[in-house]
Design an enzyme around this catalytic site. Sequence first.
Site, short mmCIF file in Angstrom:
data_model
loop_
_atom_site.label_atom_id
_atom_site.label_comp_id
_atom_site.label_asym_id
_atom_site.label_seq_id
_atom_site.Cartn_x
_atom_site.Cartn_y
_atom_site.Cartn_z
N ASP A 287 3.27 -19.90 9.61
CA ASP A 287 3.72 -18.66 8.98
C ASP A 287 4.51 -18.96 7.72
OD1 ASP A 287 3.99 -15.95 8.67
OD2 ASP A 287 5.06 -15.61 10.55
N ARG A 288 4.59 -17.98 6.81
CA ARG A 288 5.40 -18.16 5.61
C ARG A 288 6.87 -17.90 5.95
NH1 ARG A 288 3.09 -12.91 2.49
NH2 ARG A 288 4.53 -11.33 3.26
N SER B 273 3.84 -9.53 -8.06
CA SER B 273 3.76 -8.76 -6.82
C SER B 273 3.32 -9.52 -5.58
CB SER B 273 2.82 -7.57 -7.01
OG SER B 273 1.50 -8.02 -7.24
N ASN C 129 0.93 -1.21 1.67
CA ASN C 129 -0.06 -2.20 1.24
C ASN C 129 -1.33 -1.52 0.72
OD1 ASN C 129 1.77 -4.06 2.40
ND2 ASN C 129 0.07 -5.40 2.96
N ALA D 125 13.27 -8.32 -3.35
CA ALA D 125 14.61 -8.20 -3.95
C ALA D 125 14.51 -7.85 -5.43
CB ALA D 125 15.38 -9.50 -3.76
N SER D 126 13.54 -8.44 -6.12
CA SER D 126 13.38 -8.14 -7.54
C SER D 126 12.89 -6.71 -7.75
CB SER D 126 12.43 -9.14 -8.21
OG SER D 126 11.10 -8.99 -7.73
N LYS D 127 12.02 -6.23 -6.87
CA LYS D 127 11.57 -4.84 -6.97
C LYS D 127 12.69 -3.87 -6.61
CE LYS D 127 8.18 -3.24 -7.85
NZ LYS D 127 7.72 -2.72 -9.16
N ILE E 112 6.18 -6.32 -20.99
CA ILE E 112 7.16 -5.22 -20.97
C ILE E 112 8.54 -5.71 -21.39
CG2 ILE E 112 5.94 -3.84 -19.25
CD1 ILE E 112 8.02 -4.85 -17.18
N LEU F 67 -1.57 -9.94 -19.11
CA LEU F 67 -2.73 -10.75 -18.71
C LEU F 67 -2.30 -12.09 -18.12
CD1 LEU F 67 -5.40 -10.06 -21.49
CD2 LEU F 67 -5.12 -8.96 -19.25
N THR G 129 7.43 -0.54 -4.18
CA THR G 129 6.84 -0.99 -2.92
C THR G 129 7.70 -0.63 -1.72
OG1 THR G 129 6.25 -2.98 -1.66
CG2 THR G 129 7.94 -3.24 -3.32
N ASP G 130 7.08 -0.54 -0.55
CA ASP G 130 7.85 -0.30 0.67
C ASP G 130 8.62 -1.53 1.12
OD1 ASP G 130 5.72 -1.86 1.52
OD2 ASP G 130 5.10 -0.53 3.15
#
Length: 355
Positions: A289-290, A83, A187, A160-162, A58, A33, A132-133
Site C-alpha cells: 500500500d502507499r 492532482s 473521484n 493539503a495543497s488543495k 497560472i 502542458l 477535491t473531496d
Amino acid sequence: MILVTGGAGFIGSNFVLDWLAAGGEGVVNLDKLTYAGNLENLRSLEGNSRHVFVQGDIGDQQLVRQLLARHRPRAVLNFAAESHVDRSIHAPGTFIETNVVGTFRLLEAVRAYWGELKGGEREGFRLLHVSTDEVYGSLAPKDPAFTEQNKYEPNSPYSASKAASDHLVRAYHHTYGLPVLTTNCSNNYGPYHFPEKLIPLMIVNALAGKPLPVYGDGQQIRDWLYVGDHCSAIRRVLEAGRLGETYNIGGWNEKPNLEIVQTVCNLLDELKPRAGGGSYREQITFVTDRPGHDRRYAIDARKIERELGWKPAETFETGIRKTVRWYLEHGDWVQRVQSGAYREWMNTNYAARAA
C-alpha cells in the site's frame, strides 16, 4: 468569453469540449502542458475559432493579467492543479508550487482584473475554483458522507495543497469581496483520463498483459463520478451558485477499489476477450500500500441537488461501460500519452512495491 485554466488536463479538457459542444461562449484555454496536460485531448478543436489555446502557467501572473485584459472573460474556471496523490508523496514541492503559490498568483491577477470592471460586467463576473473531496480527510466505514460543513483534515501533500488553495479562495471572497464559487468533487473517471490513475491504468495494463496492481487489500472506498456529470455540475454552479459557497459534487457510487478493478476486468472479458482465454482477473496483483492511504471518501451531494437541481445522469454501470469502450476505441491516444516520462514514473511508483 470564459478563461479555463488547466483545460488540457483530464477534467479540464472534458469541460472545454462539453462547453463548446453545448454552444457556450468561446474559451481561452491556459495550460502548462505538464505530464497530465495533453493537446491530444483537444485535437477535435483544431481550427475552431471559439477555442484559443495558450501554453502557460497560472503562476505566471503577468501572462494571466495579459490574457484577462485582452480577452475580458466574464468568468475564470480554475481546473489547473497537480492532482495525483502518489506523485505528491514522491515530489511534494511541485504540488505546493502549483496548487498553493499558483492559485495565489491567479487570485491576485483575477482580483486586479475584477477590480477594474464596471457595472454589469463586475456584477456578473465569477471565479470558479475546482477542488477535491480529499481535503476532508478519511472516513470510517459507518461515518456519514462528507458535507460542505465537514472540517478539513487533509492527509497527503496533494490534499493539503488543495486545502490550502480552497482556503485562499475563501479568504479572497471574505477579504476582498471577490465573487468566487468552489466545488469539491469525488473521484472522476471517463475519457481522456491519464493512465496513471486507477481505472485507465487497469484498462491499459490489462490489454497489455501486465499485472493489475491493487494497493493493500483493495478495500479503500471511493465515490465515483463520471466526468461528463462533473462538467454538467460545474456549468450549473457557474450559472446559479451562490457567491462564496462551496458545492460538493458526487456520483452516489461508493465502491472499494478491488470491486472497481474486477468490474473493469469483467467488461474487458465481455468486450475484448483475452487471446489466450481466461479472465483478465487473473492479472490482479496485490502490492504494498502507499503511505497514509485514506480508507474511505464519500460525498453527500444533496446541497447541489437541493439548491441548483443537479444530480448525476450516469450510474456507475453506464459510466464505466462508456469509459471502457472509449479506451478500446482510442488505443492511439493511449499509445501517444505513454511517453518516456510516463514509463519512468510507472517504474518509480510500482517497480519497487512488493507483491
